[in-house]
Design an enzyme around this catalytic site. Structure first.
Site, PDB file in Angstrom:
ATOM      1  N   ASP A   1       0.827  -1.197   0.000  1.00 49.86           N
ATOM      2  CA  ASP A   1       0.000   0.000   0.000  1.00 49.86           C
ATOM      3  C   ASP A   1       0.867   1.255   0.000  1.00 49.86           C
ATOM      4  O   ASP A   1       2.020   1.219   0.455  1.00 49.86           O
ATOM      5  CB  ASP A   1      -0.906   0.019   1.229  1.00 49.86           C
ATOM      6  CG  ASP A   1      -1.944  -1.094   1.202  1.00 49.86           C
ATOM      7  OD1 ASP A   1      -2.376  -1.469   0.098  1.00 49.86           O
ATOM      8  OD2 ASP A   1      -2.318  -1.583   2.285  1.00 49.86           O
TER       9      ASP A   1
ATOM     10  N   TYR B   1       6.985  -8.585   8.223  1.00 51.09           N
ATOM     11  CA  TYR B   1       6.581  -7.189   8.343  1.00 51.09           C
ATOM     12  C   TYR B   1       6.866  -6.679   9.762  1.00 51.09           C
ATOM     13  O   TYR B   1       6.854  -7.452  10.728  1.00 51.09           O
ATOM     14  CB  TYR B   1       5.075  -7.035   8.101  1.00 51.09           C
ATOM     15  CG  TYR B   1       4.599  -7.404   6.723  1.00 51.09           C
ATOM     16  CD1 TYR B   1       4.490  -6.442   5.719  1.00 51.09           C
ATOM     17  CD2 TYR B   1       4.238  -8.715   6.418  1.00 51.09           C
ATOM     18  CE1 TYR B   1       4.032  -6.774   4.452  1.00 51.09           C
ATOM     19  CE2 TYR B   1       3.778  -9.053   5.152  1.00 51.09           C
ATOM     20  CZ  TYR B   1       3.676  -8.086   4.175  1.00 51.09           C
ATOM     21  OH  TYR B   1       3.227  -8.409   2.917  1.00 51.09           O
TER      22      TYR B   1
ATOM     23  N   ASP C   1      -6.311   1.183   8.271  1.00 47.83           N
ATOM     24  CA  ASP C   1      -5.006   1.831   8.419  1.00 47.83           C
ATOM     25  C   ASP C   1      -5.209   3.332   8.551  1.00 47.83           C
ATOM     26  O   ASP C   1      -6.342   3.811   8.727  1.00 47.83           O
ATOM     27  CB  ASP C   1      -4.061   1.478   7.260  1.00 47.83           C
ATOM     28  CG  ASP C   1      -4.543   1.992   5.906  1.00 47.83           C
ATOM     29  OD1 ASP C   1      -5.548   2.745   5.861  1.00 47.83           O
ATOM     30  OD2 ASP C   1      -3.918   1.642   4.887  1.00 47.83           O
TER      31      ASP C   1
END
Length: 248
Positions: free
Chosen positions: A66, A94, A108
């Protein structure tokens, strides 16, 4: 039909690659470029950045990041684009920042919070316990509606932007390991090793609910895909310097 080249046979361009000894035909015959995607760049933006700088115009990436995420994005050129699926199957690592007390429609920081909830009851011990029992091994996960997943031929985020109600079916994903790197409530930093198709945004959202609160992913870096890691990944400036030397 072209056969995918095994990853072990593909030349790799990263910080350890000497542009003076990199054969000129490698990009066309197929190369793997390990990039560190800048913040606010889309994955497609980075692909275009590389496409305009390498000899073949056939360029693709293996695993979308993203715009608000940074870190490893593996880009394949030329005939190596046939090997993208091999990269996508590799385990991923991650480092995520998760903020408790609010949730957002996108899971998010891209959108403003739409719901809030108390977080003061959350402790490091409770987080560790929930991670161990609910976010380990194969779990069922519902992807965010703000995602590039297709439903009836259309990306989900397009439906979300129109305000459509969509029933998203949970799907199995694999969580290999989680590690709490820091706890400074209402924010934590979490390292996650997972398999293909895992949405870290969904882990943040679901973790908040599991702890009787709300949460969203407030930061994300992909630190590794298989053996490709962020420490050897090239920044955009470093790739420009590599290509300048390579083409001179």
């Amino acid at each position: 039909m072209a056969v995918a080249i095994p990853l072990s046979e593909l030349p790799v361009v990263d910080r350890n690659t000497d542009p003076n000894s990199f054969p000129k035909e490698n990009f066309t015959s197929g190369a793997v470029v390990v990039m560190n995607k800048p913040l606010e760049w889309s994955s497609f933006h980075l692909v275009k950045f590389i496409r305009y700088r390498v000899p073949p115009k056939k360029v693709g990436h293996a695993g979308t990041l993203d715009p608000l995420a940074t870190g490893v994005l593996v880009v394949c050129t030329g005939k190596a684009t046939k090997s993208i699926e091999q990269v996508q199957q590799l385990p991923k690592e991650y480092v995520a920042k998760i903020t408790f007390g609010a949730s957002t429609p996108s899971y998010d920081a891209a959108l403003e919070p739409d719901e809030t909830a108390p977080w003061e009851h959350i402790t490091e011990e409770k987080i560790a316990d929930v991670l161990k029992h609910d976010f380990s091994g194969e779990i069922m996960q519902k992807p965010p509606i703000y995602s590039a997943i297709k439903m009836k031929g259309e990306r989900l985020y397009k439906k979300a932007r129109r305000g459509e109600k969509v029933e998203i079916i949970p799907r199995p994903v694999q969580i290999y390991q989680t590690e709490l790197l820091s706890v400074d409530l209402p924010e934590i930093t979490l390292r996650i090793e997972c398999g293909k198709g895992t949405y870290i945004r969904s882990i943040a959202h679901d973790l908040g609910l599991a702890l009787g609160s709300r949460a969203y992913m407030s930061g994300l870096e992909r630190t590794a895909i298989g053996s490709f890691n962020v420490h050897s990944a090239l920044s955009a400036d470093e790739f420009n310097r590599f290509m300048k030397t390579y083409l001179d």
